[in-house]
Design an enzyme around this catalytic site. Structure first.
Site, mmCIF file in Angstrom:
data_model
loop_
_atom_site.group_PDB
_atom_site.id
_atom_site.type_symbol
_atom_site.label_atom_id
_atom_site.label_comp_id
_atom_site.label_asym_id
_atom_site.label_seq_id
_atom_site.Cartn_x
_atom_site.Cartn_y
_atom_site.Cartn_z
ATOM 1 C CG HIS A 168 -2.202 -0.671 1.057
ATOM 2 N ND1 HIS A 168 -3.131 -0.278 0.147
ATOM 3 C CD2 HIS A 168 -2.726 -1.765 1.674
ATOM 4 C CE1 HIS A 168 -4.178 -1.087 0.211
ATOM 5 N NE2 HIS A 168 -3.946 -2.002 1.113
ATOM 6 C CG ASP A 225 -8.068 -5.429 1.957
ATOM 7 O OD1 ASP A 225 -8.460 -5.040 3.077
ATOM 8 O OD2 ASP A 225 -6.874 -5.583 1.662
ATOM 9 C CD GLU A 263 -6.263 -0.799 8.698
ATOM 10 O OE1 GLU A 263 -5.015 -0.791 8.497
ATOM 11 O OE2 GLU A 263 -7.068 -0.264 7.907
ATOM 12 C CG HIS A 264 -6.155 -5.335 8.140
ATOM 13 N ND1 HIS A 264 -5.465 -4.212 7.731
ATOM 14 C CD2 HIS A 264 -7.358 -5.294 7.508
ATOM 15 C CE1 HIS A 264 -6.221 -3.535 6.872
ATOM 16 N NE2 HIS A 264 -7.376 -4.151 6.722
#
Lengths: 437, 437
Positions: free
Chosen positions: A270, A369, A335-336
């Site tokens: 990312h 996602d 977050e994940h």
């Protein structure tokens, strides 16, 4: 391709400090951005459409005579959808259907209904739940334009019952992204303006002659957009301001190390600031993941970004056992979180803080996602300690309902008056007492 | 006592602009406060206890050798409770019991449970709900110290299942408010530190050697506290930053005008910036409320504040009918809305935006402030368009749960890979594809 990832061990001295040093991320506040954004917002508030046109010409090199011409007709969105390759269109529609089904379920489970109850004396108490009237959806232009993000932001709003969704998306040099426009149509967006930046945020917050004012603005954006959202917060609601994306993989050593390596890549690709961390009790497995990384990295088109992210912000942590890994995961509040292990549901019971938990070796974060169904807008930078994934609950709000019976006013009036006098608020006390016989 | 309240009529030219001019309230950002707060927070982050001691000595004139001595032992809270007059103690306990009962009901109705469902291929999706670990409660010292506010902030947190509530309250010159300390005990606060200001907010956000770091800070405070909360947002969660308090009374003319006058006072007495507005279709009734105001005002101890608030920010609005009053109420989106009318529940169906609705003539706002049960921490300044009363839902958070079956990974993997390639994120695509046979 050799790559050097930070190695930690939970038995080392001052491990917690070392771990927190890896996690530390301070969003820098750029004075130049702040003052530019303040100026742009004030200008849009004062001059409306004229200001929006000026900034759109300056920043996006799009020269329009009025803002109405910057609104895309529905036929343009339909053409974008029709123009997609059938396989891609089917994937987008299938993803949207799954995301919608999950959020419909969420709407039922998350208490988005009004409720009330009646007390013995006839007093009625409760809450009325109402969807927001109008929501603004910011979508970045150019490279970071993700159709999946359009779906993830628009669908919970439509499921909540929001009447109107206004999307803004900049089109630098007039170039629009057809996949994004198709996603807007599928996601239930009502109107699309091709404007962006702080000027678009200002237009949505204050309204202009052409762009209607909204009640909440959601969606990702660059540093200018984030600064503008912070500043208009209060005038409108906003979603969270996201930090760099993160993945924490907790693995018991039973997953194919190549799968784990690719999951770490999928976060790292990312952004150079994205963070990928692996916790494992098996030192040998960590070595095998390292080998898989070196084997797989050269074939990745985004290998340079991945390498910088892993070397700059990544870490391998050797832990004592899986129970300790879960405790460390709670401290990281990622977050994940992938729990890539046998008995993943059992380990998940020990996790209190994570934006999303991906359980078992087949649950790669990338499925979440796009199309598993749950939202991919998740709390970053340890904020999962106190905040939640974007959801239907972000597009409703509650009003307390209080209907006191005449009898109730007698008993409650006495209590309220006593406490109001104690706080020195005599009008409060008298207001209660006047209703008493 | 003559008092001049702004008179509007919904049939006048440019009525909407005139109304919005009355509503307009811009929280001024004071540069001196901002920079002082930035300095204090940085100092508390760097020096911990030592900084907290320095500022407490400087601002509260309390000279302590270590922060531990600023923590109140439980016996001190118990002594405060024991020392209350029996009637006041009973009122406080009864109010707490009612607030607790309402929030217990809210917990059941508002979807604070975990949920999951299983798809045909064995894939499991859902959300896990967890209470916050530790919450900080800011309570102002001195005059604005409201025990009711301690209950309203602490009780939803305890009902949500928060494990530990840390209260901070400044004691200028060492003077504590026993009613506040008693409320802390009744409300379920675990620890109390007698510190305040930006230094207390910093201590709660970052933690010091003695004060534990919390996950969210709630509760009202002065401009320094508000600025500090804004700055630490992201490190911890915060509740909303409240503007001046507001009441909107929508009356059909059937309520005793003296009751309405006193209800307007009960808001106006808070603060010169507080806002009291009355909407009514009956011009004669407005005249009678004006007369009641002039009759009742002289007997109010806080008449000067009330007069300034009513003259500076109050308004009487003559409307065409009750339906129009409801439409205007939605535009105002008030913190407190009294529908003082026959058939109040019917009119309430037309209201979408209000922090709390008080229905029928016996539902004075003051009952809601203390003991009706619903929370008195409500959205101000039109933010009821997108936000809700403080509630149990503010002390829980959600984690998405995603467990993809091997079969699910085949179908979802194909969709995810297709979309990931479309977004140029090849590692995402490969991560999904690796799980496919």
């Amino acid at each position: 391709m050799s790559i050097k990832i930070r190695q930690l061990d939970s038995t080392q001295a001052r491990f917690k400090e070392a771990l927190h040093a890896v996690l530390a991320f301070e969003a820098s506040e750029d004075e130049a951005i702040e003052s530019a954004v303040t100026r742009i917002l004030a200008d849009v508030k004062a001059r409306g459409d004229a200001a929006v046109l000026d900034y759109t010409k300056r920043f996006d090199r799009v020269d329009a005579t009025d803002v109405a011409t910057l609104e895309l007709p529905r036929a343009r969105l339909e053409a974008a959808l029709e123009g997609l390759q059938p396989k891609r269109r089917a994937a987008l529609e299938c993803a949207a259907a799954r995301v919608r089904a999950y959020h419909e379920k969420q709407k039922l489970e998350c208490g988005t209904h009004s409720w009330q109850y009646t007390e013995a004396d006839g007093t009625v108490l409760g809450q009325k739940v109402t969807p927001l009237d109008r929501v603004g959806l910011y979508v970045p232009g150019g490279k970071a334009a993700y159709p999946s993000s359009v779906l993830m932001n628009a669908i919970p709003a439509t499921v909540a019952g929001v009447k109107e969704i206004i999307m803004v998306v900049p089109t630098p040099d007039g170039v629009a992204n057809d996949l994004v426009l198709a996603a807007a149509l599928i996601g239930g967006v009502d109107r699309v303006f091709t404007i962006g930046g702080a000027q678009a945020v200002g237009a949505l917050a204050y309204g202009t002659q052409t762009v209607p004012a909204v009640d909440k603005i959601v969606g990702p954006g660059n540093a200018y957009v984030a600064a503008a959202k912070r500043r208009v917060f209060g005038v409108v609601g906003i979603d969270m301001i996201a930090g760099p994306s993160e993945i924490l993989v907790v693995c018991d050593g039973t997953t194919d190390p190549r799968w784990v390596a690719m999951d770490l890549f999928s976060q790292a690709e990312h952004d150079e600031l994205a963070q990928s961390i692996l916790l494992c009790p098996d030192a040998d497995f960590l070595v095998r993941v390292q080998a898989a990384i070196e084997e797989l990295l050269p074939e990745m088109p985004r290998r340079d970004v991945i390498a910088k992210s892993l070397e700059g912000r990544g870490a391998f942590v050797k832990v004592r056992d899986m129970a300790e890994a879960c405790a460390i995961a709670n401290d990281i509040a990622p977050e994940h979180l992938e729990v890539s292990a046998l008995d993943a549901q059992t380990w998940a019971q020990q996790i209190r803080h994570a934006g999303a938990m991906f359980l078992g070796r087949f649950s790669s974060e990338s499925l979440g996602d796009y199309c598993a169904g749950p939202n991919h807008v998740l709390p970053t930078s340890r904020t999962a300690r106190f905040s939640s994934p974007l959801g239907v609950y972000d597009f409703i709000k509650r009003s307390s309902m209080i209907e006191i019976s005449q009898e109730g006013a007698q008993t409650l009036g006495e209590i309220a008056a006593e406490l109001a006098y104690g706080e020195g608020l005599q009008a409060h006390a008298r207001s209660a007492e006047m209703r008493m016989k």
